[in-house]
Design a protein around this motif. Structure first.
Motif, PDB file in Angstrom:
ATOM      1  N   THR A  74       0.838  -1.207   0.000  1.00 18.89           N
ATOM      2  CA  THR A  74       0.000   0.000   0.000  1.00 18.89           C
ATOM      3  C   THR A  74       0.867   1.247   0.000  1.00 18.89           C
ATOM      4  O   THR A  74       1.923   1.280   0.648  1.00 18.89           O
ATOM      5  CB  THR A  74      -0.921   0.002   1.238  1.00 18.89           C
ATOM      6  N   VAL A  75       0.420   2.245  -0.729  1.00 16.44           N
ATOM      7  CA  VAL A  75       1.151   3.515  -0.788  1.00 16.44           C
ATOM      8  C   VAL A  75       0.149   4.662  -0.665  1.00 16.44           C
ATOM      9  O   VAL A  75      -1.007   4.536  -1.108  1.00 16.44           O
ATOM     10  CB  VAL A  75       1.943   3.626  -2.108  1.00 16.44           C
ATOM     11  N   THR A  76       0.599   5.742  -0.050  1.00 15.25           N
ATOM     12  CA  THR A  76      -0.245   6.927   0.103  1.00 15.25           C
ATOM     13  C   THR A  76       0.438   8.137  -0.517  1.00 15.25           C
ATOM     14  O   THR A  76       1.597   8.429  -0.194  1.00 15.25           O
ATOM     15  CB  THR A  76      -0.541   7.207   1.587  1.00 15.25           C
ATOM     16  N   LEU A  77      -0.280   8.812  -1.384  1.00 11.56           N
ATOM     17  CA  LEU A  77       0.215  10.018  -2.040  1.00 11.56           C
ATOM     18  C   LEU A  77      -0.447  11.235  -1.398  1.00 11.56           C
ATOM     19  O   LEU A  77      -1.662  11.246  -1.203  1.00 11.56           O
ATOM     20  CB  LEU A  77      -0.100   9.979  -3.544  1.00 11.56           C
ATOM     21  N   SER A  78       0.341  12.237  -1.122  1.00 12.81           N
ATOM     22  CA  SER A  78      -0.151  13.405  -0.391  1.00 12.81           C
ATOM     23  C   SER A  78      -0.572  14.537  -1.316  1.00 12.81           C
ATOM     24  O   SER A  78       0.007  14.715  -2.398  1.00 12.81           O
ATOM     25  CB  SER A  78       0.929  13.919   0.560  1.00 12.81           C
ATOM     26  N   SER A 103      -5.364  13.026   0.539  1.00 12.64           N
ATOM     27  CA  SER A 103      -4.381  12.028   0.148  1.00 12.64           C
ATOM     28  C   SER A 103      -5.043  10.842  -0.539  1.00 12.64           C
ATOM     29  O   SER A 103      -6.210  10.520  -0.282  1.00 12.64           O
ATOM     30  CB  SER A 103      -3.571  11.562   1.361  1.00 12.64           C
ATOM     31  N   LEU A 104      -4.282  10.197  -1.392  1.00 15.63           N
ATOM     32  CA  LEU A 104      -4.756   9.027  -2.152  1.00 15.63           C
ATOM     33  C   LEU A 104      -4.028   7.793  -1.660  1.00 15.63           C
ATOM     34  O   LEU A 104      -2.802   7.765  -1.612  1.00 15.63           O
ATOM     35  CB  LEU A 104      -4.475   9.213  -3.643  1.00 15.63           C
ATOM     36  N   GLY A 114       2.170  16.992  -9.515  1.00 13.14           N
ATOM     37  CA  GLY A 114       2.222  15.563  -9.737  1.00 13.14           C
ATOM     38  C   GLY A 114       3.216  14.813  -8.877  1.00 13.14           C
ATOM     39  O   GLY A 114       4.203  15.373  -8.388  1.00 13.14           O
ATOM     40  N   THR A 115       2.932  13.521  -8.698  1.00 12.96           N
ATOM     41  CA  THR A 115       3.821  12.589  -8.003  1.00 12.96           C
ATOM     42  C   THR A 115       4.041  11.395  -8.911  1.00 12.96           C
ATOM     43  O   THR A 115       3.070  10.769  -9.360  1.00 12.96           O
ATOM     44  CB  THR A 115       3.208  12.102  -6.679  1.00 12.96           C
ATOM     45  N   LEU A 116       5.286  11.101  -9.195  1.00 15.03           N
ATOM     46  CA  LEU A 116       5.609   9.957 -10.041  1.00 15.03           C
ATOM     47  C   LEU A 116       5.695   8.713  -9.174  1.00 15.03           C
ATOM     48  O   LEU A 116       6.548   8.617  -8.289  1.00 15.03           O
ATOM     49  CB  LEU A 116       6.927  10.185 -10.779  1.00 15.03           C
ATOM     50  N   LEU A 117       4.796   7.765  -9.426  1.00 10.78           N
ATOM     51  CA  LEU A 117       4.753   6.525  -8.656  1.00 10.78           C
ATOM     52  C   LEU A 117       5.407   5.400  -9.432  1.00 10.78           C
ATOM     53  O   LEU A 117       5.028   5.117 -10.567  1.00 10.78           O
ATOM     54  CB  LEU A 117       3.314   6.146  -8.310  1.00 10.78           C
TER      55      LEU A 117
END
Lengths: 113, 120
Positions: free
Chosen positions: B18-22, B76-77, B113-116
């Motif tokens: 699991t990951v959370t993006l802010s 957050s996602l 943006g956030t590069l995952l």
């Protein structure tokens, strides 16, 4: 289904040349349409939006212009391209629901040399 | 003017974890909408999830869920059971709920943006 087509997908143009990027929408009438630009390493910047034929609103002063000659057609143009016009251009339409999310086309990659 | 900030330029996660993006935003309005978009290498922007500010319940779409903290202006996602296909750039976006003529209220303001990256 409601589909957004953008053409061309990729374009390489010399500085000073003209530009025309086309966006066409299927499956809906009188959509709100938007042009966004995505520069490398940056988010999306709104360039223009249109609520109907011949109605264009510009968000930022720039070298580009937009037109909406038909209900489902939105065109992004320039008379003389600059190096800074390079980027990824996305056309979008507003969704019909209350939340008003945007649905995007496949994008057009412009490189100005 | 509203601003949207994504403080994590890059994130990585192991497959199945699991990951959370802010995402944080700045607004003086009480009525607005928030979105997460995904942009895979194909470059087409895809809507992942939406949240209406007046709804306290966090939105959920399959493996994607949000943690909406209105007072903190945080959105957050969370991606559960990460898959290789989740690798993409993720953008947080804000839309004002104020009704204006001319369609200007339907503009979205995006974060950078956030590069995952998803590691197998």
């Amino acid at each position: 289904s409601q589909t957004i087509h953008q053409w061309p997908a990729t374009l390489v143009q010399p500085v000073g040349s003209p530009l025309s990027l086309e966006c066409t929408v299927e499956g809906t009438s009188n959509p709100n349409l938007y042009w966004y630009r995505q520069a490398a390493g940056r988010g999306l910047q709104l360039l223009f939006y249109s609520v109907g034929i011949g109605q264009i609103s510009s968000e930022v002063p720039q070298n580009l212009s937009a037109s909406r000659p038909q209900d489902r057609q939105f065109i992004l143009s320039s008379k003389k391209l600059l190096l800074s016009d390079s980027g990824f251009y996305l056309c979008a339409r507003r969704g019909a629901g209350r939340t008003g999310e945007l649905f995007f086309g496949e994008g057009s990659r412009l490189t100005v040399l | 003017a509203q601003t949207v900030t994504q403080s994590q330029p890059e994130m990585s996660v192991q497959e199945a974890e699991t990951v959370t993006l802010s995402c944080t935003y700045d607004t003086s309005e009480s009525d607005y909408y928030l979105f997460w978009y995904k942009q895979p290498p194909s470059r087409q922007m895809i809507l992942v999830i939406r949240q209406e500010a007046y709804k306290q319940q966090n939105a959920t779409e399959n493996r994607f869920s949000v943690n909406f903290q209105k007072a903190a202006k945080s959105f957050s996602l969370k991606i559960s059971d990460s898959q290789l296909g989740d690798a993409a750039m993720y953008f947080c976006a804000y839309r004002s709920g104020k009704m204006n003529s001319g369609g200007s209220n339907y503009k979205l303001t995006f974060g950078k943006g956030t590069l995952l990256t998803v590691n197998p």
